[in-house]
Design an enzyme around this catalytic site. Sequence first.
Site, PDB file in Angstrom:
ATOM      1  N   ARG A 158       7.870  -2.052   8.906  1.00  0.00           N
ATOM      2  CA  ARG A 158       6.560  -2.719   8.959  1.00  0.00           C
ATOM      3  C   ARG A 158       5.592  -1.965   9.886  1.00  0.00           C
ATOM      4  O   ARG A 158       4.802  -2.593  10.594  1.00  0.00           O
ATOM      5  CB  ARG A 158       6.708  -4.177   9.432  1.00  0.00           C
ATOM      6  CG  ARG A 158       7.605  -5.035   8.554  1.00  0.00           C
ATOM      7  CD  ARG A 158       6.859  -5.430   7.291  1.00  0.00           C
ATOM      8  NE  ARG A 158       7.460  -6.595   6.656  1.00  0.00           N
ATOM      9  CZ  ARG A 158       6.924  -7.821   6.683  1.00  0.00           C
ATOM     10  NH1 ARG A 158       5.804  -8.060   7.284  1.00  0.00           N
ATOM     11  NH2 ARG A 158       7.526  -8.801   6.070  1.00  0.00           N
TER      12      ARG A 158
ATOM     13  N   ARG B 170      -0.230  -5.788  11.313  1.00  0.00           N
ATOM     14  CA  ARG B 170      -1.212  -6.502  12.140  1.00  0.00           C
ATOM     15  C   ARG B 170      -1.258  -6.099  13.609  1.00  0.00           C
ATOM     16  O   ARG B 170      -2.194  -6.451  14.313  1.00  0.00           O
ATOM     17  CB  ARG B 170      -0.976  -8.017  12.023  1.00  0.00           C
ATOM     18  CG  ARG B 170      -1.459  -8.576  10.704  1.00  0.00           C
ATOM     19  CD  ARG B 170      -1.025 -10.011  10.514  1.00  0.00           C
ATOM     20  NE  ARG B 170       0.421 -10.076  10.344  1.00  0.00           N
ATOM     21  CZ  ARG B 170       1.103 -11.197  10.160  1.00  0.00           C
ATOM     22  NH1 ARG B 170       0.487 -12.356  10.164  1.00  0.00           N
ATOM     23  NH2 ARG B 170       2.405 -11.174   9.988  1.00  0.00           N
TER      24      ARG B 170
ATOM     25  N   ARG C 159      -7.811  -4.750   6.430  1.00  0.00           N
ATOM     26  CA  ARG C 159      -7.371  -6.034   5.868  1.00  0.00           C
ATOM     27  C   ARG C 159      -8.555  -6.968   5.682  1.00  0.00           C
ATOM     28  O   ARG C 159      -8.682  -7.645   4.662  1.00  0.00           O
ATOM     29  CB  ARG C 159      -6.336  -6.640   6.815  1.00  0.00           C
ATOM     30  CG  ARG C 159      -5.933  -8.075   6.561  1.00  0.00           C
ATOM     31  CD  ARG C 159      -4.849  -8.155   5.509  1.00  0.00           C
ATOM     32  NE  ARG C 159      -4.197  -9.459   5.506  1.00  0.00           N
ATOM     33  CZ  ARG C 159      -4.689 -10.541   4.912  1.00  0.00           C
ATOM     34  NH1 ARG C 159      -5.847 -10.489   4.305  1.00  0.00           N
ATOM     35  NH2 ARG C 159      -4.012 -11.677   4.943  1.00  0.00           N
TER      36      ARG C 159
ATOM     37  N   ASP D 165       4.125  -5.040  -0.773  1.00  0.00           N
ATOM     38  CA  ASP D 165       4.966  -6.146  -0.331  1.00  0.00           C
ATOM     39  C   ASP D 165       6.059  -6.376  -1.365  1.00  0.00           C
ATOM     40  O   ASP D 165       5.865  -6.064  -2.540  1.00  0.00           O
ATOM     41  CB  ASP D 165       4.142  -7.428  -0.152  1.00  0.00           C
ATOM     42  CG  ASP D 165       4.925  -8.468   0.636  1.00  0.00           C
ATOM     43  OD1 ASP D 165       4.953  -8.366   1.871  1.00  0.00           O
ATOM     44  OD2 ASP D 165       5.566  -9.341   0.020  1.00  0.00           O
TER      45      ASP D 165
ATOM     46  N   TYR E 130      12.453 -16.338  -2.391  1.00  0.00           N
ATOM     47  CA  TYR E 130      11.036 -16.749  -2.359  1.00  0.00           C
ATOM     48  C   TYR E 130      10.617 -17.370  -3.692  1.00  0.00           C
ATOM     49  O   TYR E 130       9.848 -18.332  -3.724  1.00  0.00           O
ATOM     50  CB  TYR E 130      10.141 -15.545  -2.038  1.00  0.00           C
ATOM     51  CG  TYR E 130      10.310 -15.043  -0.621  1.00  0.00           C
ATOM     52  CD1 TYR E 130       9.599 -15.623   0.431  1.00  0.00           C
ATOM     53  CD2 TYR E 130      11.190 -14.014  -0.325  1.00  0.00           C
ATOM     54  CE1 TYR E 130       9.764 -15.172   1.733  1.00  0.00           C
ATOM     55  CE2 TYR E 130      11.360 -13.566   0.978  1.00  0.00           C
ATOM     56  CZ  TYR E 130      10.649 -14.143   2.000  1.00  0.00           C
ATOM     57  OH  TYR E 130      10.816 -13.706   3.284  1.00  0.00           O
TER      58      TYR E 130
END
Length: 344
Positions: A28, A32, A41, A78, A153
């Site tokens: 990752r 952020r 973003r 993703d 998910y």
Amino acid sequence: MPITPTGKPLLDAALGIRQEKPPVWIMRQAGRYLPEYRAVREKAGGFLDLCFNPDFATEVSLQPLRRFDLDAAILFSDILVIPHALGQPVRFAAGEGPLLEPLDANAIDQLTPETALEQLEPVFEAVSRIKSALADDKTLIGFCGAPWTVATYMLGGKGSPDQAAARLFALQHPEAFAALIDILVEVSARYLIAQFRAGADIVQIFESWALNLDEDAFVHYVLGPNARIVERVRADIPDAPIIGFPRGAAGMIGRYATETGVNVLGLDFSMPVGFANKMLPETLTVQGNLDPLRVVAGGKQMEDRARAIVDGFKNRPHIFNLGHGITPQTPIEHVEVLIRAVKQ
Ligand code: 1CP
């Protein structure tokens, strides 16, 4: 047969050639904790708009390499673009994780594997642009989520601490579950093949939810489908280099390594170095495995632990990484110090 070096230290380590200083990337690594990521973003609007815009996706994939002495870029995307491309919409609400409408047994028949790859064209475009922009000694990593992890998910509708919804579904609807896994194996394999064709040097299969499974479930949900993806990809791309990351596989890492045939075993941070060395073939490359919170805290404990990991894997090819993704609150200076400590 001796392996011919490629001139890319991380790829060479993955292929089994031990490097004097471990090559480094960070799970990752685009994200952020970087202000330049947050700026793009914001410009992109939604998270999926970022993933499906090749300009933005290329830019954020390259950002961490401008700041840090990293040996690889990872495609920015993703794991949940796959359900999205299969016709199950995915939303990323601000400040929350992903949200999906959970599948029931009937909805599995409505998925659209035939057209999924067309939806993912912008991802392949991003791969080829990142590749053109990278220096020759940098490795480009593509990826997908493993079928079980993606299914958790799709069936649960969101992340959960124990994947109970998906585990229960698999037990109560074994046939529908098997059909879902078959779809995910096939689409994920084709997705990885297309990433290789677009320029990826290696791919990682993220089995982030390999934990909380009993032995039989691990064999059927994790081992089998991961092995099938590896085999299916290599049928089209012979000897395709592949990293498996079965987070939480614990006592099953030995079987995961031998039965899937991955080149690199990604270790989560709860995996003891000595146990990994004992359980894994001595020529197999390992990747990992610093606790991301150690990088949030920084200082001597971080450097000491990083050096202990490097030292612990000194007798086999090793790619340094965290044992899971870097977290948004990580101070950038700590990442700089960490990479310096590993490469000294
Ligand atoms: O608002 C934002 O910017 C969203 C945060 C974010 C980011 C930066 C998400 C939502 N995904 C990503 C990018 C991402 N996801 C990458 C990019 C490349 C890089 O590594 O730099 C990768 C490889 C992933 C993979 C991914 N997505 C995994 C496997 C890795 C892991 O951490 O275990 C998983 C489980 C996901 C699902 C997902 N997507 C996003 C979030 C917050 C989550 C986790 C949800 C949860 O279970 O709570």
